[in-house]
Design a protein around this motif. Structure first.
Motif, PDB file in Angstrom:
ATOM      1  N   GLY A  43       0.817  -1.211   0.000  1.00 60.80           N
ATOM      2  CA  GLY A  43       0.000   0.000   0.000  1.00 60.80           C
ATOM      3  C   GLY A  43       0.851   1.261   0.000  1.00 60.80           C
ATOM      4  O   GLY A  43       0.579   2.216  -0.743  1.00 60.80           O
ATOM      5  N   ALA A  44       1.901   1.277   0.842  1.00 58.44           N
ATOM      6  CA  ALA A  44       2.792   2.441   0.877  1.00 58.44           C
ATOM      7  C   ALA A  44       3.517   2.613  -0.452  1.00 58.44           C
ATOM      8  O   ALA A  44       3.667   3.742  -0.963  1.00 58.44           O
ATOM      9  N   LEU A  45       3.951   1.495  -1.037  1.00 56.69           N
ATOM     10  CA  LEU A  45       4.650   1.552  -2.320  1.00 56.69           C
ATOM     11  C   LEU A  45       3.716   2.070  -3.416  1.00 56.69           C
ATOM     12  O   LEU A  45       4.118   2.898  -4.248  1.00 56.69           O
ATOM     13  N   THR A  46       2.486   1.599  -3.412  1.00 54.17           N
ATOM     14  CA  THR A  46       1.513   2.036  -4.415  1.00 54.17           C
ATOM     15  C   THR A  46       1.189   3.516  -4.251  1.00 54.17           C
ATOM     16  O   THR A  46       1.072   4.253  -5.237  1.00 54.17           O
ATOM     17  N   TRP A  47       1.035   3.963  -3.009  1.00 54.91           N
ATOM     18  CA  TRP A  47       0.717   5.365  -2.752  1.00 54.91           C
ATOM     19  C   TRP A  47       1.831   6.282  -3.268  1.00 54.91           C
ATOM     20  O   TRP A  47       1.560   7.267  -3.959  1.00 54.91           O
ATOM     21  N   MET A  48       3.059   5.953  -2.948  1.00 51.70           N
ATOM     22  CA  MET A  48       4.169   6.789  -3.398  1.00 51.70           C
ATOM     23  C   MET A  48       4.329   6.743  -4.921  1.00 51.70           C
ATOM     24  O   MET A  48       4.537   7.771  -5.566  1.00 51.70           O
ATOM     25  N   GLY A  49       4.220   5.531  -5.485  1.00 50.70           N
ATOM     26  CA  GLY A  49       4.368   5.409  -6.932  1.00 50.70           C
ATOM     27  C   GLY A  49       3.273   6.118  -7.701  1.00 50.70           C
ATOM     28  O   GLY A  49       3.524   6.708  -8.763  1.00 50.70           O
ATOM     29  N   THR A  50       2.042   6.099  -7.166  1.00 51.24           N
ATOM     30  CA  THR A  50       0.923   6.754  -7.833  1.00 51.24           C
ATOM     31  C   THR A  50       1.155   8.252  -7.957  1.00 51.24           C
ATOM     32  O   THR A  50       0.807   8.872  -8.972  1.00 51.24           O
ATOM     33  N   HIS A  51       1.738   8.859  -6.939  1.00 50.68           N
ATOM     34  CA  HIS A  51       1.964  10.303  -6.961  1.00 50.68           C
ATOM     35  C   HIS A  51       3.271  10.661  -7.686  1.00 50.68           C
ATOM     36  O   HIS A  51       3.300  11.610  -8.467  1.00 50.68           O
ATOM     37  N   LEU A  52       4.326   9.926  -7.438  1.00 49.02           N
ATOM     38  CA  LEU A  52       5.607  10.255  -8.054  1.00 49.02           C
ATOM     39  C   LEU A  52       5.613   9.980  -9.556  1.00 49.02           C
ATOM     40  O   LEU A  52       6.304  10.665 -10.315  1.00 49.02           O
ATOM     41  N   LEU A  53       4.851   8.967  -9.991  1.00 48.92           N
ATOM     42  CA  LEU A  53       4.835   8.584 -11.402  1.00 48.92           C
ATOM     43  C   LEU A  53       3.521   8.966 -12.078  1.00 48.92           C
ATOM     44  O   LEU A  53       3.133   8.357 -13.076  1.00 48.92           O
ATOM     45  N   ASP A  54       2.836   9.947 -11.533  1.00 45.51           N
ATOM     46  CA  ASP A  54       1.621  10.462 -12.161  1.00 45.51           C
ATOM     47  C   ASP A  54       1.964  10.954 -13.565  1.00 45.51           C
ATOM     48  O   ASP A  54       2.846  11.808 -13.736  1.00 45.51           O
ATOM     49  N   PRO A  55       1.309  10.432 -14.615  1.00 49.94           N
ATOM     50  CA  PRO A  55       1.669  10.845 -15.982  1.00 49.94           C
ATOM     51  C   PRO A  55       1.450  12.332 -16.246  1.00 49.94           C
ATOM     52  O   PRO A  55       2.035  12.887 -17.168  1.00 49.94           O
ATOM     53  N   TYR A  56       0.605  12.990 -15.443  1.00 47.17           N
ATOM     54  CA  TYR A  56       0.355  14.422 -15.624  1.00 47.17           C
ATOM     55  C   TYR A  56       1.396  15.276 -14.892  1.00 47.17           C
ATOM     56  O   TYR A  56       1.428  16.488 -15.075  1.00 47.17           O
ATOM     57  N   ARG A  57       2.207  14.664 -14.065  1.00 50.79           N
ATOM     58  CA  ARG A  57       3.180  15.411 -13.275  1.00 50.79           C
ATOM     59  C   ARG A  57       4.458  15.630 -14.073  1.00 50.79           C
ATOM     60  O   ARG A  57       5.000  14.702 -14.681  1.00 50.79           O
ATOM     61  N   GLN A  58       4.955  16.872 -14.052  1.00 52.37           N
ATOM     62  CA  GLN A  58       6.208  17.157 -14.746  1.00 52.37           C
ATOM     63  C   GLN A  58       7.374  16.434 -14.070  1.00 52.37           C
ATOM     64  O   GLN A  58       7.358  16.214 -12.867  1.00 52.37           O
ATOM     65  N   LEU A  59       8.365  16.085 -14.871  1.00 48.66           N
ATOM     66  CA  LEU A  59       9.489  15.312 -14.356  1.00 48.66           C
ATOM     67  C   LEU A  59      10.329  16.139 -13.392  1.00 48.66           C
ATOM     68  O   LEU A  59      10.568  17.328 -13.617  1.00 48.66           O
ATOM     69  N   GLY A  60      10.769  15.482 -12.325  1.00 45.27           N
ATOM     70  CA  GLY A  60      11.676  16.128 -11.384  1.00 45.27           C
ATOM     71  C   GLY A  60      13.117  15.706 -11.594  1.00 45.27           C
ATOM     72  O   GLY A  60      14.031  16.299 -11.021  1.00 45.27           O
ATOM     73  N   ARG A  61      13.313  14.678 -12.411  1.00 42.32           N
ATOM     74  CA  ARG A  61      14.666  14.198 -12.686  1.00 42.32           C
ATOM     75  C   ARG A  61      14.681  13.561 -14.066  1.00 42.32           C
ATOM     76  O   ARG A  61      13.634  13.148 -14.601  1.00 42.32           O
ATOM     77  N   ILE A  62      15.865  13.462 -14.649  1.00 46.86           N
ATOM     78  CA  ILE A  62      16.016  12.792 -15.934  1.00 46.86           C
ATOM     79  C   ILE A  62      16.625  11.410 -15.761  1.00 46.86           C
ATOM     80  O   ILE A  62      16.600  10.596 -16.695  1.00 46.86           O
ATOM     81  N   ALA A  63      17.179  11.147 -14.589  1.00 44.94           N
ATOM     82  CA  ALA A  63      17.719   9.832 -14.247  1.00 44.94           C
ATOM     83  C   ALA A  63      17.995   9.836 -12.744  1.00 44.94           C
ATOM     84  O   ALA A  63      17.891  10.883 -12.085  1.00 44.94           O
ATOM     85  N   ALA A  68      -5.854   7.528 -25.356  1.00 44.80           N
ATOM     86  CA  ALA A  68      -6.166   8.631 -26.260  1.00 44.80           C
ATOM     87  C   ALA A  68      -7.648   8.559 -26.575  1.00 44.80           C
ATOM     88  O   ALA A  68      -8.119   7.551 -27.101  1.00 44.80           O
ATOM     89  N   MET A  69      -8.388   9.637 -26.246  1.00 40.66           N
ATOM     90  CA  MET A  69      -9.835   9.638 -26.402  1.00 40.66           C
ATOM     91  C   MET A  69     -10.283  10.878 -27.143  1.00 40.66           C
ATOM     92  O   MET A  69      -9.750  11.970 -26.934  1.00 40.66           O
ATOM     93  N   ALA A  70     -11.263  10.719 -28.021  1.00 43.84           N
ATOM     94  CA  ALA A  70     -11.771  11.829 -28.818  1.00 43.84           C
ATOM     95  C   ALA A  70     -12.433  12.872 -27.927  1.00 43.84           C
ATOM     96  O   ALA A  70     -13.164  12.540 -26.991  1.00 43.84           O
ATOM     97  N   GLY A  71     -12.150  14.137 -28.209  1.00 47.37           N
ATOM     98  CA  GLY A  71     -12.732  15.218 -27.441  1.00 47.37           C
ATOM     99  C   GLY A  71     -12.134  15.387 -26.065  1.00 47.37           C
ATOM    100  O   GLY A  71     -12.618  16.202 -25.277  1.00 47.37           O
ATOM    101  N   MET A  72     -11.079  14.658 -25.760  1.00 43.42           N
ATOM    102  CA  MET A  72     -10.415  14.751 -24.461  1.00 43.42           C
ATOM    103  C   MET A  72      -8.905  14.816 -24.671  1.00 43.42           C
ATOM    104  O   MET A  72      -8.394  14.324 -25.684  1.00 43.42           O
ATOM    105  N   GLN A  73      -8.226  15.403 -23.705  1.00 45.70           N
ATOM    106  CA  GLN A  73      -6.773  15.489 -23.765  1.00 45.70           C
ATOM    107  C   GLN A  73      -6.168  14.820 -22.545  1.00 45.70           C
ATOM    108  O   GLN A  73      -6.521  15.142 -21.418  1.00 45.70           O
ATOM    109  N   THR A  74      -5.295  13.854 -22.776  1.00 40.41           N
ATOM    110  CA  THR A  74      -4.531  13.235 -21.696  1.00 40.41           C
ATOM    111  C   THR A  74      -3.086  13.692 -21.810  1.00 40.41           C
ATOM    112  O   THR A  74      -2.635  14.141 -22.868  1.00 40.41           O
ATOM    113  N   ARG A  75      -2.354  13.581 -20.719  1.00 44.86           N
ATOM    114  CA  ARG A  75      -0.970  14.039 -20.680  1.00 44.86           C
ATOM    115  C   ARG A  75      -0.051  12.893 -20.292  1.00 44.86           C
ATOM    116  O   ARG A  75      -0.455  11.955 -19.588  1.00 44.86           O
ATOM    117  N   LEU A  76       1.182  12.988 -20.736  1.00 45.83           N
ATOM    118  CA  LEU A  76       2.214  12.024 -20.378  1.00 45.83           C
ATOM    119  C   LEU A  76       3.557  12.735 -20.413  1.00 45.83           C
ATOM    120  O   LEU A  76       3.843  13.494 -21.344  1.00 45.83           O
TER     121      LEU A  76
END
Length: 389
Positions: A98-118, A188-196
């Protein structure tokens, strides 16, 4: 006998030789972090699975019928120590997962800008993300680079160690944009915009595809993703600009038509407003955009004309995809400014309401901004309106 064993193993070795372990050995930092989540989660679950499987074999052997030395206690029914082990071990693993999922969900949110390149390498403050607009077509991928004014079909490229910001939509049905070496999949959905957001850390040629079934040409909906050095990426952009093909609204409407196994194509002179028009389902001249319709509805709507707005939003995609049943293509016309309305009235003063609406739509011009009562009359009397289909 050994010869037969070798022959029997050969098909298995051939099968394993064709496996691609890109998910476990990606070239992008985001995909690598997702790989780590999978590996850690698997190890945590194996902490329960392996002991249970081992104890199953042990008990079956220890208490077999022929073993007369095994303890026989028919009245045994409880052990506090055993209960603690049985319940505490899975509970601790669930807490860790649960803790791993919680952290990964927020840190790897596809809408979140990258904080590191490696790992250990934060994004430089001067780094500018590469903007890429992605459109899932039937059955191909369109990539637009607004910063460079170029576009490609079924080919994507990015510099190594430069953050990439994707804006993703679809022209019709839902697809799933996925480059396993770069980052996770997103719809990818018509009439909607997703981010990655993602980054590629090693040069190379990687495969991208749609991970969501979308029709007859789905199996050929693949593209090449190139991780390039800065110099090679500049050369790739130069090749795209040298293609000479123009991607405006008219050429996009031709490209949008269903086709299978399309070759790589490059465009220059890309209409800067094309992606927003695709996103808002108003590429055709004179069509009201979805965001315009939402703004009109937010201010009270256009009266009776707004009743049938839901049907035209479904677009004329069904006819283009080869549908047998259904109305002819129709949509709500756009509303223009007062100056444009006066100019249109001056050009056609003697036309009645219905022919005027038909002529405006046929000429690809927006609908005059007349009174709401007359606007309702024009829209409802238009031959292309769904209530008259």
């Amino acid at each position: 006998m050994s010869r037969f064993r070798i022959i029997a193993v050969l098909p298995l070795l051939a099968l394993l030789g064709g496996c691609n372990f890109v998910v476990l050995a990606p070239a992008g930092d985001v995909a690598a972090q997702q790989r780590d989540l999978v590996v850690i989660s698997t190890i945590l679950m194996l902490l329960i699975i392996i002991p249970v499987m081992a104890l199953t074999v042990f008990f079956a052997w220890r208490y077999r019928h022929s073993n007369k030395e095994a303890r026989y206690e028919p009245d045994w029914d409880h052990s506090t120590g055993l209960e603690l082990v049985i319940w505490s071990a899975p509970l601790l693993i669930i807490i860790c997962l649960g803790a791993l999922t919680w952290m990964g969900t927020h840190l790897l949110d596809p809408y979140r800008q990258l904080g590191r390149i490696a790992a250990g390498r934060p994004v430089p403050q001067t780094a500018k993300p590469l903007e890429v607009n992605v459109v899932a077509l039937d059955w191909k991928w369109l990539f637009i680079y607004p910063e460079y004014g170029v576009a490609t079909v079924n080919e994507l490229a990015a510099p190594v160690d430069r953050p990439i910001s994707f804006r993703i939509t679809s022209s019709s049905v839902m697809n799933s944009f996925y480059v396993p070496a770069l980052a996770g999949q997103i719809y990818a959905m018509a009439g909607m915009q997703t981010r990655l957001h993602g980054v590629i850390n090693r040069p190379g040629r990687y495969q991208g595809f749609s991970a969501n079934y979308s029709g007859a040409g789905f199996s050929g909906m693949r593209f090449a993703f190139h991780g390039l050095t800065d110099a090679d990426f500049d050369g790739w952009i130069a090749q795209a600009k040298a293609a000479g093909a123009t991607l405006d609204r008219a050429s996009y409407l031709q490209l949008e038509r269903p086709s299978e196994n399309d070759p790589v194509r490059r465009y220059t002179n890309v209409d800067p407003k094309l992606f927003n028009a695709i996103l808002n389902m108003c590429v055709e001249p004179g069509k009201m955009c979805m965001n315009e319709m939402a703004a009109v509805d937010a201010k009270g709507g256009l009266g009776l004309a707004g009743i049938a707005n839901t049907l035209p939003l479904s677009y004329d995609k069904y006819a283009r995809r080869g549908a047998v049943f259904g109305a002819d293509p129709s949509y709500v016309l756009s509303v223009c400014t007062t100056e444009e309305a006066e100019a249109m009235q001056a050009r056609a003063p003697a036309m009645s309401a219905a022919p005027r609406a038909s002529a405006i739509r046929g000429a690809g011009l927006p609908l005059p901004n007349l009174s709401l009562r007359r606007l309702d009359s024009l829209l409802l009397s238009s031959p292309g309106h769904p209530s008259n289909s």
